[in-house]
Structures are given as structure tokens and as C-alpha cells.
Design a protein around this motif. Sequence first.
Motif, PDB file in Angstrom:
ATOM      1  N   PHE A 132      -4.960   8.111   0.768  1.00 24.20           N
ATOM      2  CA  PHE A 132      -4.912   7.044  -0.229  1.00 24.20           C
ATOM      3  C   PHE A 132      -4.557   5.710   0.411  1.00 24.20           C
ATOM      4  O   PHE A 132      -5.096   4.668   0.027  1.00 24.20           O
ATOM      5  N   LYS A 133      -3.665   5.735   1.386  1.00 26.39           N
ATOM      6  CA  LYS A 133      -3.265   4.492   2.050  1.00 26.39           C
ATOM      7  C   LYS A 133      -4.455   3.865   2.776  1.00 26.39           C
ATOM      8  O   LYS A 133      -4.700   2.667   2.648  1.00 26.39           O
TER       9      LYS A 133
ATOM     10  N   ALA B 210       0.152   4.276  -2.540  1.00 21.20           N
ATOM     11  CA  ALA B 210      -0.206   5.573  -1.952  1.00 21.20           C
ATOM     12  C   ALA B 210       0.823   6.639  -2.314  1.00 21.20           C
ATOM     13  O   ALA B 210       0.466   7.788  -2.602  1.00 21.20           O
TER      14      ALA B 210
ATOM     15  N   SER C 158      -0.008   9.972  -4.466  1.00 19.87           N
ATOM     16  CA  SER C 158       0.238  11.301  -3.896  1.00 19.87           C
ATOM     17  C   SER C 158       1.287  12.084  -4.693  1.00 19.87           C
ATOM     18  O   SER C 158       1.184  13.303  -4.805  1.00 19.87           O
TER      19      SER C 158
ATOM     20  N   THR D 167       0.820  -1.209   0.000  1.00 27.64           N
ATOM     21  CA  THR D 167       0.000   0.000   0.000  1.00 27.64           C
ATOM     22  C   THR D 167       0.856   1.262   0.000  1.00 27.64           C
ATOM     23  O   THR D 167       0.426   2.291  -0.507  1.00 27.64           O
TER      24      THR D 167
ATOM     25  N   TYR E 172      -1.348  11.221   0.902  1.00 24.21           N
ATOM     26  CA  TYR E 172      -0.656   9.943   1.105  1.00 24.21           C
ATOM     27  C   TYR E 172      -1.401   9.067   2.107  1.00 24.21           C
ATOM     28  O   TYR E 172      -1.705   7.904   1.836  1.00 24.21           O
TER      29      TYR E 172
END
Length: 174
Positions: free
Chosen positions: A133-134, A25, A29, A21, A130
Motif C-alpha cells: 500500500f505504501k 498504509a 493494512s 504515506t 503495508y
Amino acid sequence: MTLLLKQIFAFFRLLNSDTGTNQLAAGLSLGLILGFAPFFSIQTLLVFAIIFIFRVQLGAAFLAAFFFKFVAFLFDTPAHYLGKSVLENESLRPLFTTMYNMPLVPMTRFNNSIAMGSMIVSLILLPFAYFGFKVAIIKYRATVVARFKSSKFWKAFTATKFYNWYLTYEKLYG
């Protein structure tokens, strides 16, 4: 157009795979910075260097850059006012004069109010993007992928000869 579709399919394959991930991510980003930055600039080259040096998912970065290029137009007016206020700040004028007289720094287009504001906005949004998204990738894998793989359709599809052929093809030609 086919390159974009290929990147989208590759991205969904990565989302559904066991790829880390952090790489996805980070790619998404950094795509945010690519989307907000002017294309022919030092910022773009710096982000590409980061993408190629570290383990960052290239397809995710390109897909996010494509998406965020359109989103950046929505931020142009606030970015202009933010960049204008930073560039017209009297206490920063000697710094900007020195930066403008350096060899490569003017290629960052920092003296453009929209470019300056967009870079500030993208750098502020970077850590939030970041971690957002993670979390989104982890939740997507835990809910959507797990539910799809436990569905009757997926179980029936994995029992077919076509799926077994695809797995063999993927192992050989990946």
C-alpha cells in the motif's frame, strides 16, 4: 450508504493530500486485519486500540475493512484448512487448552478453524500489505495526481471563483 460514500470521498481527499504515506498504509493494512477478523472479538478491539493510540488513518482502516470483509469470504476454505491443521496439531493442544481456560482469550474465537486460519492469513499478509500500500500510494501521488494537476482542466478549474470559495470554506470549516 452515505457514510460509506463520505468515507470514500474522504479517502480520496487523503490520497490527494500531503498526508503521510505511513498513516494511510497503516490504516489500509490494519483494515485488512479488521476485514478478516470476526467483528465481535478481542482482535477487533485490539486493532481499534492500535488505530486510536497510534497515528493511523481511521477512514482508510474502515474503508479497507469494508473491502476486505468481502475478500475474506474468498479465503474461507483455505483459512478453514489452515486453521484446522493448526488446531488439530498435537504439540499445540496443551497451549490451546490453557488458552481456552483463560478469562478473555476464548473471546478471540481461536477455537474456530475459520477464525484461526483467517487470523493467520491476515497476520502473514500484514507486512506485505503495508509495504504494498505504501508503494502504491507513492506511485499514485507521483503519477496520477501530478498528471491531473498539470492538466488544462485542473488549471482552468483552479482559476474559477468557485474554487477560491471552496478553498476559503475549507480553511474556515475544514
